[in-house]
Design a protein around this motif. Structure first.
Motif, PDB file in Angstrom:
ATOM      1  N   PHE A 231      -3.621   4.099  16.548  1.00  0.00           N
ATOM      2  CA  PHE A 231      -3.959   5.498  16.540  1.00  0.00           C
ATOM      3  C   PHE A 231      -3.631   6.217  15.036  1.00  0.00           C
ATOM      4  CE2 PHE A 231       0.260   7.394  17.080  1.00  0.00           C
ATOM      5  CZ  PHE A 231       0.943   6.144  17.091  1.00  0.00           C
ATOM      6  N   ASP A 232      -4.212   7.262  15.059  1.00  0.00           N
ATOM      7  CA  ASP A 232      -3.859   8.176  13.852  1.00  0.00           C
ATOM      8  C   ASP A 232      -2.922   9.527  14.246  1.00  0.00           C
ATOM      9  OD1 ASP A 232      -5.582   6.723  12.387  1.00  0.00           O
ATOM     10  OD2 ASP A 232      -7.413   8.137  12.698  1.00  0.00           O
ATOM     11  N   ALA A 233      -2.190   9.534  13.122  1.00  0.00           N
ATOM     12  CA  ALA A 233      -0.953  10.529  13.232  1.00  0.00           C
ATOM     13  C   ALA A 233      -1.447  11.657  12.197  1.00  0.00           C
ATOM     14  CB  ALA A 233       0.257  10.265  13.227  1.00  0.00           C
ATOM     15  N   THR A 234      -1.463  12.887  12.664  1.00  0.00           N
ATOM     16  CA  THR A 234      -1.527  13.911  11.584  1.00  0.00           C
ATOM     17  C   THR A 234      -0.603  14.704  11.502  1.00  0.00           C
ATOM     18  OG1 THR A 234      -3.981  14.072  12.042  1.00  0.00           O
ATOM     19  CG2 THR A 234      -3.054  16.090  10.716  1.00  0.00           C
ATOM     20  N   LEU A 235       0.103  14.912  10.097  1.00  0.00           N
ATOM     21  CA  LEU A 235       1.209  15.825  10.034  1.00  0.00           C
ATOM     22  C   LEU A 235       0.858  17.361   9.881  1.00  0.00           C
ATOM     23  CD1 LEU A 235       2.873  13.758   7.039  1.00  0.00           C
ATOM     24  CD2 LEU A 235       3.059  13.528   9.401  1.00  0.00           C
ATOM     25  N   ALA A 236       1.473  18.070  10.696  1.00  0.00           N
ATOM     26  CA  ALA A 236       0.864  19.314  10.953  1.00  0.00           C
ATOM     27  C   ALA A 236       0.883  20.140   9.550  1.00  0.00           C
ATOM     28  CB  ALA A 236       1.624  20.104  12.167  1.00  0.00           C
ATOM     29  N   SER A 237       2.178  19.966   8.860  1.00  0.00           N
ATOM     30  CA  SER A 237       2.528  20.696   7.775  1.00  0.00           C
ATOM     31  C   SER A 237       1.645  20.631   6.284  1.00  0.00           C
ATOM     32  CB  SER A 237       3.943  20.472   7.306  1.00  0.00           C
ATOM     33  OG  SER A 237       4.086  19.175   7.137  1.00  0.00           O
ATOM     34  N   THR A 238       0.997  19.184   6.504  1.00  0.00           N
ATOM     35  CA  THR A 238       0.313  18.924   5.202  1.00  0.00           C
ATOM     36  C   THR A 238      -1.225  18.559   5.688  1.00  0.00           C
ATOM     37  OG1 THR A 238       0.858  16.646   5.476  1.00  0.00           O
ATOM     38  CG2 THR A 238       2.293  18.078   4.091  1.00  0.00           C
ATOM     39  N   TYR A 277       5.228  17.548  18.883  1.00  0.00           N
ATOM     40  CA  TYR A 277       3.764  17.082  18.408  1.00  0.00           C
ATOM     41  C   TYR A 277       3.105  18.396  19.318  1.00  0.00           C
ATOM     42  CZ  TYR A 277       3.010  15.564  23.312  1.00  0.00           C
ATOM     43  OH  TYR A 277       2.766  15.338  24.934  1.00  0.00           O
ATOM     44  N   THR A 278       1.796  18.524  18.582  1.00  0.00           N
ATOM     45  CA  THR A 278       1.179  19.871  19.028  1.00  0.00           C
ATOM     46  C   THR A 278      -0.014  19.620  19.884  1.00  0.00           C
ATOM     47  OG1 THR A 278       0.381  20.090  16.743  1.00  0.00           O
ATOM     48  CG2 THR A 278       2.319  21.528  17.333  1.00  0.00           C
ATOM     49  N   GLU A 279      -0.721  18.554  19.344  1.00  0.00           N
ATOM     50  CA  GLU A 279      -1.899  17.981  19.858  1.00  0.00           C
ATOM     51  C   GLU A 279      -2.071  16.672  20.286  1.00  0.00           C
ATOM     52  OE1 GLU A 279      -5.803  19.160  18.332  1.00  0.00           O
ATOM     53  OE2 GLU A 279      -4.682  21.031  17.379  1.00  0.00           O
ATOM     54  N   GLY A 280      -2.884  16.133  21.391  1.00  0.00           N
ATOM     55  CA  GLY A 280      -3.098  14.625  21.237  1.00  0.00           C
ATOM     56  C   GLY A 280      -2.538  14.283  22.670  1.00  0.00           C
ATOM     57  N   ALA A 305       0.092   6.973  20.980  1.00  0.00           N
ATOM     58  CA  ALA A 305      -0.897   8.047  21.175  1.00  0.00           C
ATOM     59  C   ALA A 305      -2.098   7.437  21.295  1.00  0.00           C
ATOM     60  CB  ALA A 305      -1.042   9.092  20.221  1.00  0.00           C
ATOM     61  N   ARG A 306      -2.884   8.165  22.274  1.00  0.00           N
ATOM     62  CA  ARG A 306      -4.351   7.735  22.393  1.00  0.00           C
ATOM     63  C   ARG A 306      -5.211   8.400  21.561  1.00  0.00           C
ATOM     64  NH1 ARG A 306      -4.146   5.355  27.139  1.00  0.00           N
ATOM     65  NH2 ARG A 306      -3.229   6.352  28.656  1.00  0.00           N
ATOM     66  N   VAL A 307      -5.848   7.520  20.475  1.00  0.00           N
ATOM     67  CA  VAL A 307      -6.661   7.951  19.425  1.00  0.00           C
ATOM     68  C   VAL A 307      -5.996   8.591  18.250  1.00  0.00           C
ATOM     69  CG1 VAL A 307      -8.843   8.967  19.057  1.00  0.00           C
ATOM     70  CG2 VAL A 307      -8.435   7.930  21.104  1.00  0.00           C
ATOM     71  N   SER A 308      -5.300   9.821  18.882  1.00  0.00           N
ATOM     72  CA  SER A 308      -4.700  10.737  17.706  1.00  0.00           C
ATOM     73  C   SER A 308      -3.855  11.682  18.299  1.00  0.00           C
ATOM     74  CB  SER A 308      -5.635  11.266  16.655  1.00  0.00           C
ATOM     75  OG  SER A 308      -6.377  12.339  17.724  1.00  0.00           O
ATOM     76  N   VAL A 309      -2.739  12.002  17.216  1.00  0.00           N
ATOM     77  CA  VAL A 309      -1.695  12.837  17.783  1.00  0.00           C
ATOM     78  C   VAL A 309      -1.397  13.799  16.342  1.00  0.00           C
ATOM     79  CG1 VAL A 309      -0.003  11.633  17.161  1.00  0.00           C
ATOM     80  CG2 VAL A 309       0.745  13.156  18.702  1.00  0.00           C
ATOM     81  N   THR A 310      -1.296  15.193  16.622  1.00  0.00           N
ATOM     82  CA  THR A 310      -0.644  15.863  15.448  1.00  0.00           C
ATOM     83  C   THR A 310       0.868  16.011  15.756  1.00  0.00           C
ATOM     84  OG1 THR A 310      -3.000  16.953  15.544  1.00  0.00           O
ATOM     85  CG2 THR A 310      -1.003  17.981  14.509  1.00  0.00           C
ATOM     86  N   LEU A 311       1.594  15.666  14.769  1.00  0.00           N
ATOM     87  CA  LEU A 311       3.055  15.781  14.553  1.00  0.00           C
ATOM     88  C   LEU A 311       3.535  17.211  14.200  1.00  0.00           C
ATOM     89  CD1 LEU A 311       3.813  12.179  13.471  1.00  0.00           C
ATOM     90  CD2 LEU A 311       3.677  12.935  16.008  1.00  0.00           C
ATOM     91  N   ASP A 312       4.639  17.621  14.790  1.00  0.00           N
ATOM     92  CA  ASP A 312       5.279  18.946  14.234  1.00  0.00           C
ATOM     93  C   ASP A 312       6.118  18.563  13.135  1.00  0.00           C
ATOM     94  OD1 ASP A 312       5.774  21.317  14.080  1.00  0.00           O
ATOM     95  OD2 ASP A 312       7.116  21.547  15.931  1.00  0.00           O
ATOM     96  N   LEU A 313       5.564  18.066  12.077  1.00  0.00           N
ATOM     97  CA  LEU A 313       6.192  17.622  10.861  1.00  0.00           C
ATOM     98  C   LEU A 313       5.682  17.978   9.626  1.00  0.00           C
ATOM     99  CD1 LEU A 313       7.034  13.649  11.466  1.00  0.00           C
ATOM    100  CD2 LEU A 313       8.511  15.697  11.545  1.00  0.00           C
TER     101      LEU A 313
END
Ligand code: FES
Length: 313
Positions: A231-238, A277-280, A305-313
């Motif tokens: 899965f993909d993890a997106t960092l909310a801050s960047t 995390y904020t989404e996913g 996560a399933r497919v992707s998640v946005t982390l509060d980092l």
């Protein structure tokens, strides 16, 4: 979050509480007082290979001179408990962190504990505080037999007739319905996952609100049949997106990318690696987070996560 201070403590006493449970008393070699702690707190024990394991403090939180922990020897485990049993004799040095609390006494008119085996350790410290405060509490202690029940004499001394023992070898099995209705009580459950599950099920049937239930697992719950997917993890801050392959944990990938993440058990039990995390859609595989916390928190060491998640980092 910062790394936890590690102290070199001396083993003052080491005694077998049961044939498999080593009860240790630790002191600082120079300082008369150790950092304060609340009943339910745990410390990290650092092993010679750098790994760490967590143990609940089971002594008296009013005694600032000593820490007490109890370690169950797991012959099929990953070696930490075998090392501790063999190496931590009186006079040995144990590398121990300052205490931290994930499991705390709550405000309530009555406190009901259900503990299994080595899960007695935080409950003993909590019961000691409640007894000192003259609070209303009951402890149900489940073990296979009396000789295999860790810290039983200490728990009996603290609880008196507020202790009920359930030894399966004697045909006395704990019925989770015995917790009764919630009224103004708080329920604490510590022990193996199957005990937590049974008590949570009974609590739900009896109408206990989720926020009145505090649970601490003493074993990992990981399903061996689980097939991890990438899965993909997106960092909310960047807005940077990191790919987490099927054979790596989110925690490992975050660290690979220079993100400092604390961790301890790496089994989904302690909660030290949790981030928001904020989404996913998260696949929660931990035993640390409550149902409410799972809405916006993820234990990065085991959960995915399933497919992707946005982390509060
Ligand atoms: S490190 Fe313990 S829950 Fe992740």
């Amino acid at each position: 979050m910062t790394a936890r201070m590690i102290m070199k403590l001396r083993v003052e006493a080491a005694a077998l509480s049961t044939p498999k449970v080593l009860h240790l008393t630790l002191v600082h070699p120079i300082r008369p007082e150790l950092p304060a702690w609340e009943p339910g707190a745990h410390v990290d024990l650092r092993l010679p290979d750098g790994k760490i394991r967590q143990y609940s403090l089971c002594g008296d939180s009013a005694d600032r001179r000593t820490y007490e922990i109890a370690i169950k020897r797991e012959d099929a485990g990953r070696g930490a408990s075998r090392w501790a049993h063999d190496a931590l004799a009186p006079g040995a040095v144990a590398h121990v962190s300052a205490p931290r609390s994930n499991f705390r006494l709550q405000e309530a008119r009555r406190h009901v504990f259900v503990v299994g085996g080595i899960g007695v350790t935080p409950a003993l410290a909590m019961a000691r505080r409640l007894a000192a405060d003259g609070a209303d509490f009951t402890v149900h202690f489940c073990a296979r037999s009396e000789p295999e029940a860790p810290l039983l004499p200490e728990l009996r001394a603290v609880c008196g007739d507020r202790l009920q023992t359930w030894f399966s070898a004697d045909g006395r099995r704990f019925d989770p319905q015995l917790i009764g209705p919630a009224h103004d009580a708080c329920l604490y459950v510590c022990g193996p996952q199957r005990l937590l599950d049974a008590v949570r099920t009974a609590a739900a049937e009896l109408g206990w609100p989720e926020q009145r239930i505090c649970a601490e697992a003493f074993q990992a719950t990981l399903d061996e049949n689980f097939k991890p997917e990438p899965f993909d993890a997106t960092l909310a801050s960047t807005a940077e997106t990191l790919h987490v392959p099927a054979d790596r944990s989110l925690l490992e990938v975050l660290r690979d990318h220079g993100i400092t993440m604390p961790s301890s058990c790496e089994l989904g039990v302690c909660g030290s690696c949790v981030c928001g995390y904020t989404e996913g859609v998260v696949i929660h595989r931990d035993a640390a987070l409550s149902v409410a916390d799972r809405q916006d928190k993820i234990a990065t060491c085991v959960s995915r996560a399933r497919v992707s998640v946005t982390l509060d980092l």
